[in-house]
Each structure stands twice: as C-alpha cells, then as structure tokens.
Design an enzyme around this catalytic site. Sequence first.
Site, PDB file in Angstrom:
ATOM      1  N   SER A 597       0.865  -1.259   0.274  1.00 24.66           N
ATOM      2  CA  SER A 597      -0.197  -0.143  -0.123  1.00 24.66           C
ATOM      3  C   SER A 597       0.500   1.524  -0.008  1.00 24.66           C
ATOM      4  CB  SER A 597      -0.946   0.264   0.904  1.00 24.66           C
ATOM      5  OG  SER A 597      -2.282   0.781   1.479  1.00 24.66           O
ATOM      6  N   ASP A 672      -8.747  -4.988  -6.302  1.00 26.52           N
ATOM      7  CA  ASP A 672      -8.659  -3.417  -5.277  1.00 26.52           C
ATOM      8  C   ASP A 672      -9.595  -2.418  -5.358  1.00 26.52           C
ATOM      9  OD1 ASP A 672      -7.138  -1.825  -4.026  1.00 26.52           O
ATOM     10  OD2 ASP A 672      -5.432  -2.867  -3.722  1.00 26.52           O
ATOM     11  N   HIS A 704      -7.651  -4.967  -1.444  1.00 27.87           N
ATOM     12  CA  HIS A 704      -6.401  -4.604  -1.099  1.00 27.87           C
ATOM     13  C   HIS A 704      -5.840  -5.653  -0.575  1.00 27.87           C
ATOM     14  CE1 HIS A 704      -3.531  -1.334  -0.769  1.00 27.87           C
ATOM     15  NE2 HIS A 704      -3.612  -1.066   0.526  1.00 27.87           N
TER      16      HIS A 704
END
Length: 726
Positions: A597, A672, A704
Amino acid sequence: MKIKFALLIMAALISMSAMPQEKILGFQELIPGGKNSHRFIPPSVKQLQWCADMYIYVKGDSLLAALPTDKEERVAFTRDQLNEILVPAGLPTIGSMPVFFVPDEKVQVIAFQYKNNRVHFDLSTNRIVAKYVLDKAGSRWEYNKANGNIAFTKENNVFIITPDGDTEVVTTETDRGIVCGTSVHQNEFGINKGLFWSSKGNALAFYRMDETMVTDYPIVNVRERVAKVEPFKYPMAGMKSHEVTVGVYRLSDKQTVWLKTGLPKEKYLTNIAWSPDEKSVYIAELNRGQDTCILVRYNAETGEREAELFTETSERYVEPQEAILFLPDHPEQFIWQSQRNGYNHLYLYDADGKMLRQLTKGNWLVKDVLGFDGNGRNLFFTATAPQDVNSTEEGSPLETYLWKLDMKTGKRKCMNTKAGVHSVSINASAAYMIDQVSSPVIPRDVDIVSLKDGHEVKSLLLAKNPFEKYDMPGIAVGTLTAADGKTKLYYRLITPPDMDETKKYPTIIYVYGGPHAQLVTGGWMNGAGGWDIYMARQGYVMFTVDGRGSANRGFEFESVIHRNLGEAEMADQMEGVKFLKSLPYIDTERIGVHGWSYGGFMTTNLMLTYPDVFKAGVAGGPVIDWHRYEIMYGERYMDHPKENPEGYKNSNLLNKAGDLKGRLLLIHGDVDPVVVWQHSLLFIRACVDTGTFPDYFVYPGHPHNVIGKDRPHLYEKITRYFDDNL
C-alpha cells in the site's frame, strides 16, 4: 556385498532418526491464514469482556462468569444448556458457541446473532429476554438500549425493527447512487458507521450519501464465465466528490428532518454526536481543502443550524477523529480532542463553545478515551505518556498506558505498573479493568486490576512464548537521527540466529512510512511479524524504521509529508540505510526493500530513486500516481492537484519508470477498491515505454490485501523473489 550395503543404509537411517530434528517454522506456521498459524499466536482468553460488573469469557463449550472479587468463576451455561433454552423459544440450536457481545454495559445481558436471529440472554435469570428475526439482506445493525429498537440498512435504505417484530421504513431511495445509513467519506475522519441513535432512542440520525455525480469505476469479476463489470464509486483527487447530508428520523411522528448543512455541498460531515437531552446534533464540518474544521450545533427538531461553536485551522490539514463527549455530571459540558498544539490532547468546553480549560498537555498524545467513572469525577484514557507523571521527557511512542484524570483537580495517575503496550476495558462501575499487556518478552498477560489503586486483583492468563523451543533470531530496538538532523527515529533490527559478525548477510528493509501506521512497537517481539521471523531464520537481516510521516509522534512528525509525499519519508529510510552500512555484517551489495500500500509506494519509489542502493524489491498494492488515489486521503496530504501540480508531478512514479535498475516485483489484487489495479498496470505500461523490466504478479479475486488461505502463498512468492534476486 549387497547385504552389507543394505545394512549400512539402514544403520545410517536409524542414526539420522535418532538425531534431534529442527522444528519446522514455515509459511503455514508463521503467516496468518496458514494451517498451523494459530499455534504461534500468543494464546488469549476467548471472548473476554465485561458484562455489567462481571467479566465473562468462553472456554470450550462453556461461558464462564465472575465478579472481580470472586475466588472462583462459575459456569453461566454450556452449549447444551443454551440449546435447551433456545428450542422451547422456537429458535434453532447452535452447533458451537456463538460470538457474544454486551448490548448494554450496565445490565447482565449478553446478545448473539446466528441464522438470521438475534437473541438477548439474561445471565442473572438464565432466560431469553428479547429475540429478533433479522432480515437476511440486512446489515449494519445498530441497537438502542433505551427502547430495544434496532436500526439497519438494506439495499441502500434504512429500516428499524422494534422489539415487537414490527419493521419501520425510514428511507425509500430507489437510485443506486444514493446510499443511506452507511459510513461515508471513504471511512476517513474516524467515520466507521452511518447510524446514530439519540441517547433515549427517540430519534435516529443517519447519513445520506448522493454519489450520482461520482464517476463509476470499473471492477471486473473474472470468475464469471464472461467476465462481469461490477462498478463502484471512487472519487479521485481533483475530481467531483459525493455530497452528504444528515437526516434525523423521529419515532414519534415517523418523519425525517434534514439538517440544513448548506453550501458548499462538497464538504465532510464528520463525528456526529447527540446532546444528552436529544435536542441537538453536533457535527465536525470540514471543508474540502481540509484546512478548516467547524464544530456546528443543529436543532434536531427543525434541522436549523443553531451555532458554530468554534473553528480550527491549519496551514497543512485538520483531521478530526473523535466526536465530542459530554460529561455525565455536567451535560452542558463536553470534551473535544485536538492536535492544535502539536499532540492529540483533551479540551473541556461548555455548550456554547467556550473553552474552559485544556485537560491534558505534554509531548505525548492521547490515543483513546474510555469514559468516566460512575459520578463523572474521573476520566480514563490511554496515551503514550511516560509512566512517571513528573517526567518532562517525551512519552514513548512504543508503549501505551491507561491514565485516570481527576476532572476537578486536573491530576492524573498511571494505572499500569507493567511496561509495555496495554489494551484496556473498564467495567460498568469503573471499579476494575481488564488489562491486557504485551512487551518484547511478554507475549500476553491478562489481569483484572483495581482502578482505585492499580493493584492486580486476579491473573487470568500469562501466555507462554510459542517459540520457546525454537532457535529464534535476535530482535533489537534502537534509535537513529532523521534526515533533518534532529528528530529521533525508532528502528527494529532482526538478525539471524547464531549470527557470525565476520560474515556478510543480505538485508531487507520492510517499510510502510505513511500516516496512521506504526511498525516498531513496545509490544510482543517489538511488532515483528511472522515473515520477519521466517526470513531472519533463513539468513536475512530484517530492518524497519518508523520515519517521519508515521503515527504516534505528534502532528509535526506526521504532517511533515504534506504536499510532498515520499520526500521526507525516503530521506529517513536512507538514514536507516546509512546505519545498516555502518554494521560490519551487512552486505551492502545485497539490500532489498518490501512494503504494501503506502509501503508499496515507498518500495517502488526507493527502487527508482536510489537504483544503485537497492538490488531487489517487492511492492504490494502500490500507489503509483497520487492524482489517481481517492479524494479524501489524497487531498488531505497533497491538496488539490491544481493547487500542488509540482508535488503531484514529483511523487508520480510513472515519471521515474525509466530509472529502474534492480529487480522489482509488483503484486496487486485485481479487485482492489483502495489502490485500484490501474496504478500498477500503468506503471508496467510506463516501464514498457521506457525500456525497463519489472516483474508482475496478480491475485485474482483479492481486494487491497491478500488474506485467508492465499496469504501463505503470497509470502512464499515474495520470499522466492528475494531468494532468487538478493
């Protein structure tokens, strides 16, 4: 000759079987989702919680209960006994103990939901006191303890179930772009729900989010025979955002009043709170630029904007995270949390918005407010404050302690005697707490502690080290100086078991680097994860530093990244590299980096910006271009793209794709909804255009984060990449 050879082989096999075998610690043991991972998570007391002044927990097929002063715990009921009560009530049986929760902290009643039923069970009488048949398509259940009503959402609308089983329709929206009763603003600003009961249950406030003006973003479900587009609303930085309003539904006349939040429509309505008398609704309103926050009071009967109580501004951003908290003994006063003086602290206001005094101060921050004792004299909160109340030092960001604040004198007292990270819950009378603490050497210690003097009343669990029979790596925590030459940073260094300092070891930096996250802690193994342990046992040095931009160090530390994401964070990571290079056992030609991320953004950025330093990297779910990220988070830290074109340009990794030299693997889930798949796909396109050659792997059907049974596969994939390239 053949017989003699066979005998030799047999003797060798017997000898090998007699030798002690190294215990396996693989991905199935160390990675969440692995078949054996439960064995290596420090044990806990299952479903431990307060029910009024009793503590309860599940052990096997029994629910146990006791008062803190009881010498022994009693069996409240077994699974079989509960089934004997459920059947006569016309309810289906349970196959295993359900997940219990406490709907009213002052009453000895527990609740559980199963098979579209919700049951409330009185532990003092061992009988069912309420039962509800839940709508199969319903979700986001919000219970009101004053009247027993339950609000819920279904197909973008809000409904209410009464204890009599009747259903009230609150909203009747038909456009799929209008959603009621859900969390809004991408779950930023501390928002985690969309239904808010008034204290006595006479009215329900709820969010109404109009997303019709937001572009549909395509997510493709590839599991269908013909891949199916399943779009969702995803406003990107600089684009048109959704519009939110707040409705107040009155049970008395079945009418909804809409709060007159006015113009501009593009703003953030955060941290909704009711006044104790149910006459007013308070909202922390934030402008789209997120540099101005106004606490506004609305009339719940008319929807009129009654008063703007106070305004907070910042040259960077204001980020309200908690709703106001009214004092139980002075309902005309409330507590507001703010970072206005550099750290998150508590401020006391009257109902007209006049600040009466600052309740907490210091170079440490309040993390969570747990509430008041029975008469409102003392307030309990957790913080990074040092245990010594007279200390002038900064509180350790690695540790968390519970504090008791006397509202009259302003004196505070630490209620924990053991060093570490404390997770606390308080009983109804605020006389005792369940104190769960971990430290670098304590996996988990669970005690009942008196809130009068902080002494331990009862020990419920002292967990053993699940790795005590294994050859484990060394874990050290230390500090280094940030790139600004003055700020202290905390790092974690994990070295292989029986490391030989005359040898050179490959090193992997695990990085996040962004807001609201902290990787180095004072908890169990200093926050190290299973993959860190696995890699160190395989001969890698694992290193993590929480640089500027990360959490629990105050506003200046976290917000220094504003408008220039990646700049200060990378500079601090390179100070970590400088430290690593000073160690004699680090192979400076074999340094890798991995993150997910924001950490994926950092990993990719470091690989491109310092191509001669990092030999290999793995970036998971990486943000590549911030003007393709969601509006709330993106514009908070980068401002509007038109206001900060240089910042967006400098942080756009598409512009650096041609600088890749080392081996870089990008990993992405194809559905995602946080960092959309487009980010890494465009980066691959940019690399093709510039003649560089990253590697790529996709997890179909994963959002995600790759979780569940596929997570060990993920980490084996990552490990193989470093084994091959580092």
